[in-house]
Design an enzyme around this catalytic site. Sequence first.
Site, mmCIF file in Angstrom:
data_model
loop_
_atom_site.group_PDB
_atom_site.id
_atom_site.type_symbol
_atom_site.label_atom_id
_atom_site.label_comp_id
_atom_site.label_asym_id
_atom_site.label_seq_id
_atom_site.Cartn_x
_atom_site.Cartn_y
_atom_site.Cartn_z
ATOM 1 N N HIS A 158 0.834 -1.216 0.000
ATOM 2 C CA HIS A 158 0.000 0.000 0.000
ATOM 3 C C HIS A 158 0.866 1.263 0.000
ATOM 4 C CE1 HIS A 158 -3.341 -2.691 1.265
ATOM 5 N NE2 HIS A 158 -2.386 -3.245 1.996
ATOM 6 N N SER A 279 15.005 22.639 -14.767
ATOM 7 C CA SER A 279 13.876 23.511 -15.091
ATOM 8 C C SER A 279 14.387 24.793 -15.719
ATOM 9 C CB SER A 279 13.122 23.812 -13.788
ATOM 10 O OG SER A 279 12.466 25.051 -13.869
ATOM 11 N N LYS A 285 16.399 22.479 -9.827
ATOM 12 C CA LYS A 285 15.680 21.242 -10.146
ATOM 13 C C LYS A 285 16.509 20.160 -10.817
ATOM 14 C CE LYS A 285 11.715 20.575 -10.259
ATOM 15 N NZ LYS A 285 10.537 20.092 -9.698
ATOM 16 N N GLU A 292 9.972 9.506 -16.494
ATOM 17 C CA GLU A 292 8.573 9.911 -16.665
ATOM 18 C C GLU A 292 8.093 9.629 -18.096
ATOM 19 O OE1 GLU A 292 7.636 13.844 -14.321
ATOM 20 O OE2 GLU A 292 9.689 13.845 -15.039
#
Length: 476
Positions: A158, A279, A285, A292
Site C-alpha cells: 500500500h 527547469s 531542479k 517519466e
Amino acid sequence: MILVDNIRNGRFKTGMTDEAAEYTSSFDADKLLFEADIKTNFAHTSMLKHEGIIDSDIADNILCALDSLKEEGFDALVFDPSVEDVHMAIENYVTSKIGPQAGFMHTAKSRNDQVATDIRLVLRERIIGIQIGILEFMEGIVEMAGEHLNDVFIGFTHLQHAQPITIAHHLMAHVQALKRDYERLEDTYKRVNLNPLGSAAMATTSFPINRELTTKLLGFDSYLENSMDGVSARDFVAETVFDLTALCTTLSKICEELILWSTYEFGVIDMADEYSSTSSIMPQKKNPDVAELARGKSTIVNGELVTILTILKAIPYTYNRDLQEITPHLWNALKVTEDTLSIVTRMLLSVKFNTERCAELAGRNFATATDLADIMVREKQVPFRTAHKIVGRIVNEATSNNMVEEDITSDFIDDIAVDLGFDKLYLDDELIQKALNPTENVKIRRVVGGPAPEMVDLARDNIKVFLNEEFEKKGI
Ligand code: ARG
C-alpha cells in the site's frame, strides 16, 4: 526503361482518384517489409523453378532482378500511391528490369499470403532483438543486486512501510518479472514462425506448389495448415503486442519506483545526470524526465494492443483490407518497446543507491514489528493473533509517545499485555532488540524466495544459469 502496366488496367478503365489511392495505400508501413518481401518473392520463385512450374531461365531472370533490388535498396522502388503497396512496387521493379516475363513471379501467389508471410518474417527478428535486450537488462540487474546483497531497505505494501528487505531482493523481483516477459515472447515466437505462403488469395492454387520447400527456404518451423486461416490470422500480432504491453508494464513499474525513490522525501537513489533534466525557471531542479517519459510512452503500447484487437474483432473470413491497418500499429508498438527497453536498461543501471538512507527507512516506523510478534509465538507459544494484538498496541502507544524501536523493553511490552488482559511475557530485552533490528530481520528470512542474503544469492545463481542457456540459444 520498360513501361510497367498497372493491375487495374484490365478490370477498370480508370485509376482511383488521388484521394482514394492515397487513402488506401499501405506504402508507409510497408517500408519495413521491403527486405522481407524480397525474401518471400525469392523463396516463392525458387520454389516455382524447382517444381518446374515456371521456366527455369525466366525464374533465374526474376531472381537476378530481385538480387539487384536488394543491392540497390528501398529507394530504387518507384512509388506513388497508385502502386498501392510494396508488393506491387517490387513486382514493377522486376518488370522494369526484365519485361513482362516478371509476371510469372506472381504465379500461385497473392499479396494476401505475401503480406502475412512478410510480417511474420520481420516480426520474428524483432522479437529476438527484444528478447536479447531483456536478457541483457536482467544480466545488468543481477550484477547490480550482487553489490547490494547486505544492504537493507524497506519493502512496501500500500506504499506504506511493510517489512525490511534488501536492495538486492527488490532488484531481483524485477528480474523475475522480466524473465516472464522474456518467456512469453519465447512462447509467442512459436506461433509467429509459421509459413502462410502458398495460401494464395485464400484457397491455395491448382499449381503443384511445394509448401515444405518455401517453409524451409524462409526458415519457418512449419506452415499454416489452412489457407483461409493462413491469409487472415493476425492473432500472432495481437499476442506479440500483448507481450510487449506486459514488458512495458514491467518497465513502467521500474520507472515509477525510480521517480519516487529520487524524490527528496524518499532520498533513496541518485539518478545519473545523463538521465535527468532541469527547469527553465527553477535552477535547483533535477527532474527524472527520462523515467517519466518511459512511464508515459509505455502506455502507447497498451493503446496499440486495444487498437489491434478492435480491428480484428468480428472480421469475417478471410482477407479483409482492414487487416492492413494493423501493421502500422504493430510497428509502433515494437519501436516504442525497443526504445523504452533500451533507455530504461541504461537508466536503471546508472542509478546510485543511498544505502544509509535505505537502512534508516528499514529500521524506523516499526517495519520490523512482524518479527516482534513472531518471537512471542516462538519463545512463549502465544497464538499469533494474540501476539498481533499486543504488538499492534505496542506500536500504537510507542508512536503516540514518540518512542522508537530502541525504546521498546520487556517491561513496556508486559504492561501492554496485562492491559489487554493477557499474561506477562517476560521476553528477553536482547531478543526484543534483535527482532526489531532490520539487518537481523532480513538475515533470518532464509526461506527460498526470501530476502536473506544467501537466498538472494541463490536466486542470482539460478538466473545466471538461465541467462547462459538463453544467450546460447540466441547465439550470443
Ligand atoms: N497492403 C495489403 C496489406 O497490408 C496487402 C495487399 C493485399 N491487398 C489486397 N487488395 N488484397 O494487408
